[in-house]
Design an enzyme around this catalytic site. Structure first.
Site, PDB file in Angstrom:
ATOM      1  N   TYR A 119      -5.154   5.992  -7.533  1.00  0.00           N
ATOM      2  CA  TYR A 119      -5.111   5.883  -5.891  1.00  0.00           C
ATOM      3  C   TYR A 119      -6.691   5.646  -5.672  1.00  0.00           C
ATOM      4  O   TYR A 119      -7.598   6.582  -5.690  1.00  0.00           O
ATOM      5  CB  TYR A 119      -4.688   7.101  -5.228  1.00  0.00           C
ATOM      6  CG  TYR A 119      -4.870   6.702  -3.779  1.00  0.00           C
ATOM      7  CD1 TYR A 119      -3.923   6.015  -3.186  1.00  0.00           C
ATOM      8  CD2 TYR A 119      -5.559   7.536  -3.000  1.00  0.00           C
ATOM      9  CE1 TYR A 119      -3.973   5.763  -1.720  1.00  0.00           C
ATOM     10  CE2 TYR A 119      -5.752   7.286  -1.503  1.00  0.00           C
ATOM     11  CZ  TYR A 119      -4.998   6.231  -1.255  1.00  0.00           C
ATOM     12  OH  TYR A 119      -5.123   5.949   0.396  1.00  0.00           O
ATOM     13  N   TYR A 177       0.651  -1.118  -0.098  1.00  0.00           N
ATOM     14  CA  TYR A 177      -0.117   0.000  -0.006  1.00  0.00           C
ATOM     15  C   TYR A 177       0.989   1.240   0.076  1.00  0.00           C
ATOM     16  O   TYR A 177       1.818   1.547   0.904  1.00  0.00           O
ATOM     17  CB  TYR A 177      -0.891  -0.180   0.990  1.00  0.00           C
ATOM     18  CG  TYR A 177      -2.168   1.007   1.020  1.00  0.00           C
ATOM     19  CD1 TYR A 177      -3.528   0.556   0.473  1.00  0.00           C
ATOM     20  CD2 TYR A 177      -1.940   2.194   1.609  1.00  0.00           C
ATOM     21  CE1 TYR A 177      -4.402   1.268   0.298  1.00  0.00           C
ATOM     22  CE2 TYR A 177      -2.993   2.992   1.445  1.00  0.00           C
ATOM     23  CZ  TYR A 177      -4.238   2.670   0.918  1.00  0.00           C
ATOM     24  OH  TYR A 177      -5.281   3.604   0.724  1.00  0.00           O
TER      25      TYR A 177
END
Lengths: 393, 393
Positions: A347, A297
């Protein structure tokens, strides 16, 4: 730590539940369409990819952030009866957790075909998060927001700074992450940063967003809609695609998590991900060394450095040097963020990392790791989080 | 219908997972304390009731309506690591579903000790729901809200009216439900309506709230905080209380659910609960006739009449006459709402019905059904819903 592990019970999920379909709409700064439409279409694409009919869907596990009701989505897909649905909190911490909950539903016979998805429309596209704390600042945020640590980048800047201070991590190490992600994105026709190369000189001259982090340390801001379909491995074998097995899964909060701001914890830099990693690997027959690539992440580059440490690819403090010499780029020992990730593909709270993990195991990534047999996909560090180990059969 | 049932997989939950602790704070019109406090205290009471330490808690499944973050609760309880958490939507439709998700977590080894709870503070206590649709009315609500069916009571009034029209149901039948709940509440020291008897004459002269429904057809408005603790049956046997086994569970949306407003469906009066009931009984070795009492979601009295039909205690249209002759009161063939329910104990989106189900099976209800071995607890009709069958070991 007080992890309560029952490996026998977990084997009901381990390698018994699979991802069989993935789908997403093109990423955009402004997708220009209602989020309820994009959520439906992403799930439909994933069902088509799996070779399943819409009315075979009977479960949904989604991010708490989703704004479209389950039944509104199910109605438009022609679902006859949802038998399982839930939502999972903590932003990007929920990404792999959606798979975990879907897998639990399948393993207990509560649903056969579960959609996990993320549909993100950023609304008015205003980007002044320091003007968006309009309500009472409560809970753990009250510990840092009044001191000016308002935007995520403010807080992650503190993580980065402490990592530099404690371990000698250099800005070039963060740059290695940004450049690896960008290189991978440059091969990805869906990546928002395709065709926009990044070199170290440009990286180092980026404007400061939240010291020591600059523009290139920060993820993109993206509208997107992505989905995947989870079912039993027995059923997966009869479907169109190579099954991608869910091998290990975990959600973890750790003790006393402080929203993004646990940069001052002891042991040094202990994050929620440490607790998630411990559960994940205790449940797993595979180890970090077995991962052929990793989708870690990456809301900000330092999260990848600490993620490499948290998930056991290197020791605490060695995440910076780990990125040297192309090790995290395609062709290196552990390619990371092979689609470009949140930094350079899109994103969308990490859901694109799951789709890229699936593509790697199907052998269909634009940055294919040769003979990829297993991969790690992680959720956001710094919030109560989740992670998954995926593998081929 | 397209129910996807795998009974072998469901046996991983069936009679293998138990409720071992319950707790709640006194109900009140205004509880006068922050909801984050009351949530924590209710869970702590349930853990104490189970004889478990706070730090043994490792999972939470809760209503989507909850306003306190999981980690904020976990932090104050001293939880070391949450390993499972999720939220479930559709108001009172989520009540039994919290148990279902907790049970799935336990059955898959993802958590050992899961809290389910409902903490409700009604905020400013203004009660003008027709003034509260401040945003764009979207999805299925757009089909009825612009026509004046704004409050839940407006829409359930339509259900009641159609039921009267189709089947000859009388206001006295709705009154039988209100009076049964009130009689039971009169024995319950926690009930908001303790000490306030209700007779048919008073019922019939109640002021109209949404024709044909009057004051006594409507649930209370309550602040409350309630919790229960779910774990494996093996662990339950070592704990303080008699284990209350989770025998069957279901969530169901049915096809094309319309928020509360499916009064005009065909087949006649088909609600989301019909689909939930079918799943529930297909998974169950027990049948409606085996239930020693039933806690049927009662935001309004007609929901109990249709609930008796939906869950198979009588045929469609016979719910009204079913309530006659004291059949649904203590001492009758099927005592219903033995704590007083949402109508007369407290309206906390059905979570008090779960606690009363547990007490009946422990033999500790103030309105104890002699030798109670199994009970049904249902969530709200008219929204995507859930239900559970509980039994003794």
């Amino acid at each position: 730590m007080n992890h309560n592990i029952d490996r026998d019970l977990f084997r009901r999920i381990q390698d018994r539940v699979a991802i069989v379909g993935i789908g997403h709409l093109p990423f955009a700064k402004d997708i220009g369409r209602p989020i309820s439409d994009t959520a439906v279409e992403a799930i439909q694409l994933a069902l088509e990819d799996a070779g399943l009919r819409n009315d075979e869907l009977d479960g949904m596990s989604m991010f708490e952030m989703e704004s479209t009701h389950e039944v509104a989505i199910a109605r438009r897909l022609g679902v006859r009866n949802l038998q399982w649905w839930d939502k999972i909190s903590y932003g990007g911490g929920a990404s792999a957790a959606t798979l975990m909950h879907a897998a639990a539903a399948v393993a207990c016979g509560l649903a056969t075909t579960v959609a996990c998805h993320r549909a993100r429309n950023r609304g008015a596209k205003t980007a002044r998060p320091w003007a968006q704390e309009r309500e009472l600042v409560k809970d753990d945020k009250a510990l840092h927001v009044p001191w000016g640590l308002i935007r995520p980048v403010d807080v992650i800047g503190m993580w980065a700074h402490r990592h530099m201070h404690e371990f000698g991590t250099k800005r070039e190490h963060f740059g290695n992450v940004a450049i690896a992600a960008r290189k991978h994105a440059n091969n990805n026709p869906y990546a928002m940063m395709r065709g926009r190369p990044l070199d170290m000189q440009t990286y180092l001259s980026g404007r400061v967003i939240g010291y020591p982090l600059t523009l290139y340390d920060c993820c993109l801001e993206t509208d997107g809609a992505l989905a995947c379909i989870v079912t039993s491995v027995e059923r997966a074998r009869d479907l169109r695609n190579v099954p991608v097995l869910i091998h290990s899964l975990a959600q973890a909060s750790g003790p006393n998590p402080v929203h993004l701001a646990n940069y001052n914890n002891t042991p040094t830099m202990e994050t929620t991900s440490v607790f998630c990693a411990q559960l994940l690997w205790e449940r797993s027959a595979l180890k970090p060394i077995d991962m052929d690539c990793a989708q870690i992440y990456d809301a900000f580059t330092p999260l990848v450095i600490t993620g490499l440490e948290d998930y056991g690819f290197c020791k605490r403090g060695e995440g910076g040097p780990f990125t040297e010499g192309g090790r995290i780029e395609l062709g290196g020992a552990l390619p990371v963020l092979t689609s470009g990730g949140g930094l350079s593909e899109a994103y969308v709270h990490g859901f694109n990392l799951i789709l890229e993990g699936v593509r790697q195991l199907r052998g269909t990534s634009v940055n294919q790791v040769p003979n990829c047999k297993s991969t790690l996909v992680t959720g956001a560090s710094g919030v109560a989080t989740s992670a998954v180990v995926l593998r081929t059969e």
